[in-house]
Design an enzyme around this catalytic site. Structure first.
Site, mmCIF file in Angstrom:
data_model
loop_
_atom_site.group_PDB
_atom_site.id
_atom_site.type_symbol
_atom_site.label_atom_id
_atom_site.label_comp_id
_atom_site.label_asym_id
_atom_site.label_seq_id
_atom_site.Cartn_x
_atom_site.Cartn_y
_atom_site.Cartn_z
ATOM 1 N N GLN A 90 0.876 -1.190 0.000
ATOM 2 C CA GLN A 90 0.000 0.000 0.000
ATOM 3 C C GLN A 90 0.907 1.233 0.000
ATOM 4 O OE1 GLN A 90 -3.440 0.069 2.572
ATOM 5 N NE2 GLN A 90 -3.293 -2.129 2.919
ATOM 6 N N LYS A 182 1.913 -10.140 -15.899
ATOM 7 C CA LYS A 182 0.773 -10.470 -15.035
ATOM 8 C C LYS A 182 -0.197 -9.301 -14.981
ATOM 9 C CE LYS A 182 1.105 -10.222 -10.371
ATOM 10 N NZ LYS A 182 1.600 -10.590 -9.026
ATOM 11 N N ARG A 184 -3.308 -8.118 -12.546
ATOM 12 C CA ARG A 184 -4.053 -8.447 -11.323
ATOM 13 C C ARG A 184 -5.489 -8.007 -11.475
ATOM 14 N NH1 ARG A 184 -3.465 -10.404 -6.545
ATOM 15 N NH2 ARG A 184 -1.191 -10.641 -6.592
ATOM 16 N N ASP A 208 9.861 -14.542 -6.636
ATOM 17 C CA ASP A 208 9.066 -13.332 -6.401
ATOM 18 C C ASP A 208 9.463 -12.758 -5.044
ATOM 19 O OD1 ASP A 208 7.205 -11.390 -6.901
ATOM 20 O OD2 ASP A 208 5.515 -12.756 -7.167
HETATM 21 C C1 R5P Z 1 3.026 -8.268 -6.173
HETATM 22 O O1 R5P Z 1 3.353 -7.376 -6.906
HETATM 23 C C2 R5P Z 1 4.047 -9.130 -5.471
HETATM 24 O O2 R5P Z 1 5.323 -8.972 -5.999
HETATM 25 C C3 R5P Z 1 3.668 -10.593 -5.531
HETATM 26 O O3 R5P Z 1 3.662 -11.009 -6.887
HETATM 27 C C4 R5P Z 1 2.301 -10.806 -4.932
HETATM 28 O O4 R5P Z 1 2.228 -10.195 -3.679
HETATM 29 C C5 R5P Z 1 2.010 -12.275 -4.799
HETATM 30 O O5 R5P Z 1 0.729 -12.414 -4.273
HETATM 31 P P1 R5P Z 1 -0.074 -13.766 -4.435
HETATM 32 O O6 R5P Z 1 0.798 -14.869 -3.903
HETATM 33 O O7 R5P Z 1 -1.305 -13.547 -3.616
HETATM 34 O O8 R5P Z 1 -0.371 -13.936 -5.890
#
Ligand code: R5P
Length: 280
Positions: A90, A182, A184, A208
């Site tokens: 955030q 990706k 979201r 990641d």
């Molecule tokens: C987002 O930009 C972060 O780098 C991660 O890709 C994200 O927090 C991963 O979240 P989740 O495991 O819920 O897909």
């Protein structure tokens, strides 16, 4: 120096104390009947150099960090390591009226110096008042992958935001790397664009900064399977693993590992040395 461990980072703090050959202070934590957290540092730290280590994946953990800093009043110098800084996602305002929560929290931290590790977005660092340094665990993850003896490994970023991490991991282990795009949809749903990848029969490690629900990794793994990849691993700095994330990742036949910025059963890579080096 005395190392003060927060309730979320007891193992990591013990490892850092060992690395630095520093004394590990004793703290205690419990809850009042109404749920409020009680924190006490049992060692005397007045006049000492103190290193507080506490990750903040939950609100209570953040309160604990503030309590520890307050409890160390009278120390000569207070260094704070926040291995995982919750709310870092955030980091800006998308809609009018939203709180920039990373900023609101960062402003409350009063210390002589602060260290974070692979903070989600370096923009957050400008929100802290004391000097802050962001450490990079990429080489540690690369070293761990090297030890897995994988088949012609490819390091893969599941989205654009993870490209720098994937590149760092890959270069430290002299491996190839690639990335996916990706989108979201909401907090729980992501869509990863199809891509032709040279992974047939190869082992792939998706890296990641954070694995939260596991959705990003599971969707990236689908693209890899379409391309004929061999074994699929997922490595992250911060293993948040909400709800049944680990179960979903295991069911998708993805081997998961993380660092110990958030301590869990899959924290195979320790950042203790990284913190120790930064403090020497
Ligand atoms: C987002 O930009 C972060 O780098 C991660 O890709 C994200 O927090 C991963 O979240 P989740 O495991 O819920 O897909």
């Amino acid at each position: 120096m005395k190392v003060v461990a927060g309730r979320r980072s007891a193992v990591l703090a013990s490892r850092v104390a060992e690395t630095l050959r520093a004394e590990l202070a004793l703290s205690e934590f419990r809850h009042f009947p109404d749920g409020e957290l009680y924190t006490r540092v049992l060692d005397d730290v007045v006049g000492e150099d103190v290193l507080i280590i506490q990750s903040t994946p939950t609100d209570t953990d953040f309160i604990c960090l503030l309590q520890l800093i307050d409890a160390c009043e009278g120390a000569r110098r207070i260094s704070v390591v926040i291995p995982y800084f919750g709310y870092a996602r955030q980091d800006r305002r998308f809609e009018k009226g939203e709180a920039i929560t990373a900023r609101a929290l960062a402003r409350t931290i009063d210390a002589d110096e602060i260290f974070t590790i692979n903070i989600h977005n370096e923009r957050v660092m400008q929100y802290f008042t004391p000097p802050v340094k962001n450490l990079d665990a990429g080489a540690l993850i690369g070293g761990y992958i090297k030890g897995l003896n994988l088949q012609d490994p490819l390091v893969l970023a599941p989205d654009g935001g993870a490209k720098a991490l994937a590149e760092g991991v890959a270069s430290s282990g002299r491996m190839e790397w690639d990335w996916l795009r990706k989108n979201r949809i909401d907090a729980d749903k992501v869509v990863i664009e199809e891509k032709s990848l040279d992974v047939s029969g190869r082992d792939v490690i998706i890296v990641d900064d954070i694995i939260s629900s596991g959705g990003t990794i599971i969707e990236a793994a689908k693209v890899l399977r379409q391309n004929g990849a061999g074994r699929i691993y997922a490595g992250c700095v911060h293993g948040v693993f909400v709800r049944n994330a680990l179960l979903r990742l295991n069911r998708a036949k993805i081997s998961v590992f993380s660092t110990d910025t958030i301590e869990s059963i899959v924290s195979s890579v320790s950042v203790a040395g990284l913190i120790g080096d930064a403090l020497l």
